[in-house]
Design a protein around this motif. Structure first.
Motif, PDB file in Angstrom:
ATOM      1  N   GLY A  42      -8.665  18.494  -0.568  1.00 59.59           N
ATOM      2  CA  GLY A  42      -8.281  17.103  -0.384  1.00 59.59           C
ATOM      3  C   GLY A  42      -6.910  16.856   0.201  1.00 59.59           C
ATOM      4  O   GLY A  42      -6.527  15.698   0.407  1.00 59.59           O
ATOM      5  N   PHE A  43      -6.144  17.919   0.471  1.00 59.70           N
ATOM      6  CA  PHE A  43      -4.831  17.726   1.094  1.00 59.70           C
ATOM      7  C   PHE A  43      -5.009  17.546   2.600  1.00 59.70           C
ATOM      8  O   PHE A  43      -5.750  18.292   3.241  1.00 59.70           O
ATOM      9  CB  PHE A  43      -3.915  18.918   0.808  1.00 59.70           C
ATOM     10  CG  PHE A  43      -3.525  19.051  -0.636  1.00 59.70           C
ATOM     11  CD1 PHE A  43      -2.569  18.222  -1.188  1.00 59.70           C
ATOM     12  CD2 PHE A  43      -4.130  19.998  -1.448  1.00 59.70           C
ATOM     13  CE1 PHE A  43      -2.213  18.330  -2.530  1.00 59.70           C
ATOM     14  CE2 PHE A  43      -3.787  20.114  -2.792  1.00 59.70           C
ATOM     15  CZ  PHE A  43      -2.832  19.281  -3.337  1.00 59.70           C
TER      16      PHE A  43
ATOM     17  N   ILE B 242      -2.166  12.630   1.826  1.00 61.94           N
ATOM     18  CA  ILE B 242      -1.566  13.432   0.756  1.00 61.94           C
ATOM     19  C   ILE B 242      -1.268  14.815   1.308  1.00 61.94           C
ATOM     20  O   ILE B 242      -2.172  15.562   1.674  1.00 61.94           O
ATOM     21  CB  ILE B 242      -2.497  13.513  -0.470  1.00 61.94           C
ATOM     22  CG1 ILE B 242      -2.788  12.110  -0.995  1.00 61.94           C
ATOM     23  CG2 ILE B 242      -1.862  14.370  -1.565  1.00 61.94           C
ATOM     24  CD1 ILE B 242      -3.852  12.055  -2.060  1.00 61.94           C
ATOM     25  N   ASP B 243       0.017  15.157   1.391  1.00 64.46           N
ATOM     26  CA  ASP B 243       0.460  16.439   1.919  1.00 64.46           C
ATOM     27  C   ASP B 243       0.990  17.310   0.780  1.00 64.46           C
ATOM     28  O   ASP B 243       1.405  16.806  -0.272  1.00 64.46           O
ATOM     29  CB  ASP B 243       1.553  16.247   2.969  1.00 64.46           C
ATOM     30  CG  ASP B 243       1.056  15.506   4.197  1.00 64.46           C
ATOM     31  OD1 ASP B 243      -0.183  15.453   4.406  1.00 64.46           O
ATOM     32  OD2 ASP B 243       1.896  14.980   4.954  1.00 64.46           O
TER      33      ASP B 243
ATOM     34  N   HIS C 195       8.631  11.952   8.308  1.00 66.46           N
ATOM     35  CA  HIS C 195       7.294  11.496   7.915  1.00 66.46           C
ATOM     36  C   HIS C 195       7.337  10.208   7.092  1.00 66.46           C
ATOM     37  O   HIS C 195       6.298   9.572   6.884  1.00 66.46           O
ATOM     38  CB  HIS C 195       6.572  12.586   7.116  1.00 66.46           C
ATOM     39  CG  HIS C 195       6.206  13.785   7.941  1.00 66.46           C
ATOM     40  ND1 HIS C 195       5.264  13.740   8.930  1.00 66.46           N
ATOM     41  CD2 HIS C 195       6.684  15.054   7.915  1.00 66.46           C
ATOM     42  CE1 HIS C 195       5.154  14.941   9.484  1.00 66.46           C
ATOM     43  NE2 HIS C 195       6.005  15.750   8.892  1.00 66.46           N
ATOM     44  N   ARG C 196       8.508   9.843   6.600  1.00 70.33           N
ATOM     45  CA  ARG C 196       8.693   8.587   5.862  1.00 70.33           C
ATOM     46  C   ARG C 196       7.677   8.453   4.720  1.00 70.33           C
ATOM     47  O   ARG C 196       6.860   7.532   4.680  1.00 70.33           O
ATOM     48  CB  ARG C 196       8.590   7.384   6.804  1.00 70.33           C
ATOM     49  CG  ARG C 196       9.639   7.371   7.883  1.00 70.33           C
ATOM     50  CD  ARG C 196       9.540   6.134   8.749  1.00 70.33           C
ATOM     51  NE  ARG C 196      10.537   6.133   9.803  1.00 70.33           N
ATOM     52  CZ  ARG C 196      11.795   5.723   9.670  1.00 70.33           C
ATOM     53  NH1 ARG C 196      12.208   5.257   8.505  1.00 70.33           N
ATOM     54  NH2 ARG C 196      12.637   5.764  10.691  1.00 70.33           N
ATOM     55  N   TYR C 197       7.741   9.378   3.794  1.00 65.71           N
ATOM     56  CA  TYR C 197       6.818   9.365   2.659  1.00 65.71           C
ATOM     57  C   TYR C 197       7.139   8.202   1.720  1.00 65.71           C
ATOM     58  O   TYR C 197       8.304   7.884   1.472  1.00 65.71           O
ATOM     59  CB  TYR C 197       6.901  10.682   1.889  1.00 65.71           C
ATOM     60  CG  TYR C 197       6.269  11.845   2.628  1.00 65.71           C
ATOM     61  CD1 TYR C 197       4.883  11.946   2.726  1.00 65.71           C
ATOM     62  CD2 TYR C 197       7.059  12.810   3.237  1.00 65.71           C
ATOM     63  CE1 TYR C 197       4.303  13.008   3.412  1.00 65.71           C
ATOM     64  CE2 TYR C 197       6.487  13.872   3.920  1.00 65.71           C
ATOM     65  CZ  TYR C 197       5.102  13.962   4.002  1.00 65.71           C
ATOM     66  OH  TYR C 197       4.532  14.999   4.687  1.00 65.71           O
TER      67      TYR C 197
ATOM     68  N   GLU D 250       0.828  -1.201   0.000  1.00 64.79           N
ATOM     69  CA  GLU D 250       0.000   0.000   0.000  1.00 64.79           C
ATOM     70  C   GLU D 250       0.866   1.257   0.000  1.00 64.79           C
ATOM     71  O   GLU D 250       1.914   1.300   0.646  1.00 64.79           O
ATOM     72  CB  GLU D 250      -0.904   0.029   1.242  1.00 64.79           C
ATOM     73  CG  GLU D 250      -1.830  -1.165   1.377  1.00 64.79           C
ATOM     74  CD  GLU D 250      -3.065  -1.056   0.493  1.00 64.79           C
ATOM     75  OE1 GLU D 250      -3.291   0.036  -0.062  1.00 64.79           O
ATOM     76  OE2 GLU D 250      -3.774  -2.057   0.373  1.00 64.79           O
ATOM     77  N   VAL D 251       0.404   2.271  -0.715  1.00 57.91           N
ATOM     78  CA  VAL D 251       0.995   3.608  -0.624  1.00 57.91           C
ATOM     79  C   VAL D 251       0.234   4.353   0.467  1.00 57.91           C
ATOM     80  O   VAL D 251      -0.976   4.557   0.365  1.00 57.91           O
ATOM     81  CB  VAL D 251       0.894   4.362  -1.965  1.00 57.91           C
ATOM     82  CG1 VAL D 251       1.315   5.812  -1.797  1.00 57.91           C
ATOM     83  CG2 VAL D 251       1.744   3.682  -3.027  1.00 57.91           C
ATOM     84  N   ARG D 252       0.941   4.761   1.502  1.00 58.03           N
ATOM     85  CA  ARG D 252       0.270   5.357   2.657  1.00 58.03           C
ATOM     86  C   ARG D 252       0.514   6.862   2.797  1.00 58.03           C
ATOM     87  O   ARG D 252      -0.332   7.576   3.337  1.00 58.03           O
ATOM     88  CB  ARG D 252       0.719   4.654   3.944  1.00 58.03           C
ATOM     89  CG  ARG D 252       0.422   3.162   3.936  1.00 58.03           C
ATOM     90  CD  ARG D 252       0.663   2.531   5.285  1.00 58.03           C
ATOM     91  NE  ARG D 252       0.449   1.083   5.227  1.00 58.03           N
ATOM     92  CZ  ARG D 252      -0.742   0.499   5.268  1.00 58.03           C
ATOM     93  NH1 ARG D 252      -1.830   1.251   5.368  1.00 58.03           N
ATOM     94  NH2 ARG D 252      -0.858  -0.812   5.214  1.00 58.03           N
ATOM     95  N   LYS D 253       1.642   7.341   2.323  1.00 53.93           N
ATOM     96  CA  LYS D 253       1.952   8.769   2.473  1.00 53.93           C
ATOM     97  C   LYS D 253       2.562   9.323   1.192  1.00 53.93           C
ATOM     98  O   LYS D 253       3.510   8.748   0.646  1.00 53.93           O
ATOM     99  CB  LYS D 253       2.931   8.996   3.639  1.00 53.93           C
ATOM    100  CG  LYS D 253       2.327   8.822   5.017  1.00 53.93           C
ATOM    101  CD  LYS D 253       3.338   9.251   6.074  1.00 53.93           C
ATOM    102  CE  LYS D 253       2.748   9.182   7.469  1.00 53.93           C
ATOM    103  NZ  LYS D 253       3.715   9.665   8.493  1.00 53.93           N
ATOM    104  N   ILE D 254       2.006  10.452   0.740  1.00 50.81           N
ATOM    105  CA  ILE D 254       2.487  11.096  -0.486  1.00 50.81           C
ATOM    106  C   ILE D 254       2.741  12.568  -0.194  1.00 50.81           C
ATOM    107  O   ILE D 254       1.933  13.236   0.460  1.00 50.81           O
ATOM    108  CB  ILE D 254       1.440  10.987  -1.623  1.00 50.81           C
ATOM    109  CG1 ILE D 254       1.088   9.519  -1.892  1.00 50.81           C
ATOM    110  CG2 ILE D 254       1.950  11.663  -2.895  1.00 50.81           C
ATOM    111  CD1 ILE D 254      -0.078   9.342  -2.848  1.00 50.81           C
ATOM    112  N   LEU D 255       3.862  13.089  -0.682  1.00 55.78           N
ATOM    113  CA  LEU D 255       4.174  14.509  -0.555  1.00 55.78           C
ATOM    114  C   LEU D 255       4.286  15.123  -1.945  1.00 55.78           C
ATOM    115  O   LEU D 255       5.077  14.674  -2.778  1.00 55.78           O
ATOM    116  CB  LEU D 255       5.486  14.721   0.196  1.00 55.78           C
ATOM    117  CG  LEU D 255       5.932  16.185   0.331  1.00 55.78           C
ATOM    118  CD1 LEU D 255       4.943  16.980   1.176  1.00 55.78           C
ATOM    119  CD2 LEU D 255       7.340  16.278   0.918  1.00 55.78           C
ATOM    120  N   ILE D 256       3.477  16.147  -2.183  1.00 53.74           N
ATOM    121  CA  ILE D 256       3.563  16.946  -3.406  1.00 53.74           C
ATOM    122  C   ILE D 256       4.277  18.242  -3.055  1.00 53.74           C
ATOM    123  O   ILE D 256       3.974  18.874  -2.044  1.00 53.74           O
ATOM    124  CB  ILE D 256       2.154  17.243  -3.960  1.00 53.74           C
ATOM    125  CG1 ILE D 256       1.411  15.943  -4.283  1.00 53.74           C
ATOM    126  CG2 ILE D 256       2.242  18.133  -5.202  1.00 53.74           C
ATOM    127  CD1 ILE D 256       2.071  15.087  -5.342  1.00 53.74           C
TER     128      ILE D 256
END
Length: 369
Positions: free
Chosen positions: A54-55, A37-38, A80-82, A3-9
């Motif tokens: 949605g962020f 999603i951050d 945060h271990r993205y 699973e993808v759990r954390k995303i940083l844009i």
């Protein structure tokens, strides 16, 4: 499946640059519904977007050349271990930053430091910035899908062609917008058009002459529209001289006589019947809220930084000069315009044409509503 759990844009830049990534969270939530999603943006534009779009978090950072401060930012974000870090701009520095921020997978546009990325994509200068961003996100999805990560709605996400900006306003923000209109002398119950003449006082070649805006205001008020002139900071004072000339028009002509935030400006635009503006953040605000937009271009490249294609009614008007756009290249013609303080390609656009185009666009938008 993994699973993808954390995303940083990550997006550096001005208000308009940040507005152009407001549709990213909605897109990514389709693919990774359970992911956090951050969004990391410069401090002074951190209020433009947030949970409404949605962020989960907007992380403000200081744009600095201090190595100590940059290391502190990197340490803060690494904790945060993205799973994914995606800088949505083609510059070198954000790509290098993404590497130090420690994402398990990193995707960027091709540049000097893109070898530090998991995968990268060539930025196509002839393509709109939001479409380039979408293609980079789709590259990330394809890579993660192949690596065995769970992606919902994969085919639908990969079939997307556009990623237009979007802003959502809560009840409190809408109430604030109504109060601001009242303060500025505009009756929200009657049709009004917003005119934003400047965008930035330090970019004269982007501007349409103030006298043309005055003529356009007269044309619109003669048709029964109220007109609200809009500006940021010192731009407001720059519009004042023509307000006296328009005192005796048949309908209300007013001015945003104090500085307001981008979201407050967006709330006002969401209630307007149309906006006329040249290249700049109010144009992206109009696209994000879906108001009919006339964008005046000459110096800038509309196919790259103009209104984002997708689902919003807009029309780009240019005078079709052979030297236009000249934003990304020096030329004798550009040097002449810089010396005279205005662009010939912008002054050649007539107020009557703008008025007719706006009325046509508004009518078409009303039919589709």
């Amino acid at each position: 499946m993994r699973e993808v759990r954390k995303i940083l844009i990550f997006r550096n830049g001005r208000i308009g640059d940040v507005l152009m990534v407001t549709g990213v969270a909605t897109f990514l939530h389709k693919a990774f519904p359970g992911a956090q999603i951050d969004l990391a943006v410069p401090e002074w534009v951190s209020g433009v977007t947030g949970s409404q779009e949605g962020f989960h978090r907007v992380i403000p950072f200081e744009y600095t050349f201090s190595w100590f401060k940059r290391l502190r930012i990197s340490w803060r974000l690494r904790r945060h271990r993205y799973d994914l870090i995606i800088p949505l701009e083609q510059a070198n520095r954000p790509t290098k930053s993404a590497f130090f921020w420690g994402g398990r997978f990193r995707f960027s546009f091709s540049n000097k430091y893109s070898a530090l990325m998991t995968a990268h994509l060539r930025y196509v200068t002839e393509t709109h910035e939001t479409v380039n961003s979408l293609r980079l996100l789709q590259l990330a999805l394809a890579y993660m899908h192949k690596a065995g990560y769970r992606i919902e709605n994969y085919d639908a996400c990969m079939a997307h062609n556009f990623l237009p900006p979007v802003l959502h306003f809560g009840t409190e923000e809408k109430t604030t917008g109504l109060a601001l209109l009242s303060d500025f002398g505009i009756d929200a119950g009657r049709p009004f058009i917003v005119l934003h003449p400047f965008n930035s006082l330090d970019a004269p070649l982007r501007r349409w002459p103030l006298k043309n805006y005055e003529t356009l205001a007269r044309l619109l008020t003669s048709l029964g529209f109220q007109v609200l002139f809009s500006g940021y900071g010192p731009e407001i004072a720059a519009v004042e001289p023509i307000m006296e000339n328009l005192r005796n028009t048949p309908e209300t002509v007013s001015l945003t006589r104090r500085n307001i935030s981008a979201r407050e400006r967006g709330a006002i635009l969401s209630m307007a019947q149309g906006l006329v503006v040249s290249d700049g953040s109010p144009m992206h605000l109009a696209v994000a809220v879906g108001v009919p937009l006339i964008a005046l271009f000459g110096f800038s490249a509309a196919n790259r930084t103009g209104p984002a294609p997708g689902n919003s009614p807009f029309m780009v008007i240019t005078a079709s000069y052979p030297c236009s756009p000249c934003m990304y290249q020096a030329s004798r013609e550009r040097e002449k315009c810089e010396q005279q303080g205005f662009g010939d390609c912008m002054t050649a656009i007539g107020p009557e044409k703008v008025k007719d185009s706006l009325l046509s666009l508004m009518a078409a938008s009303a039919r589709q509503a």
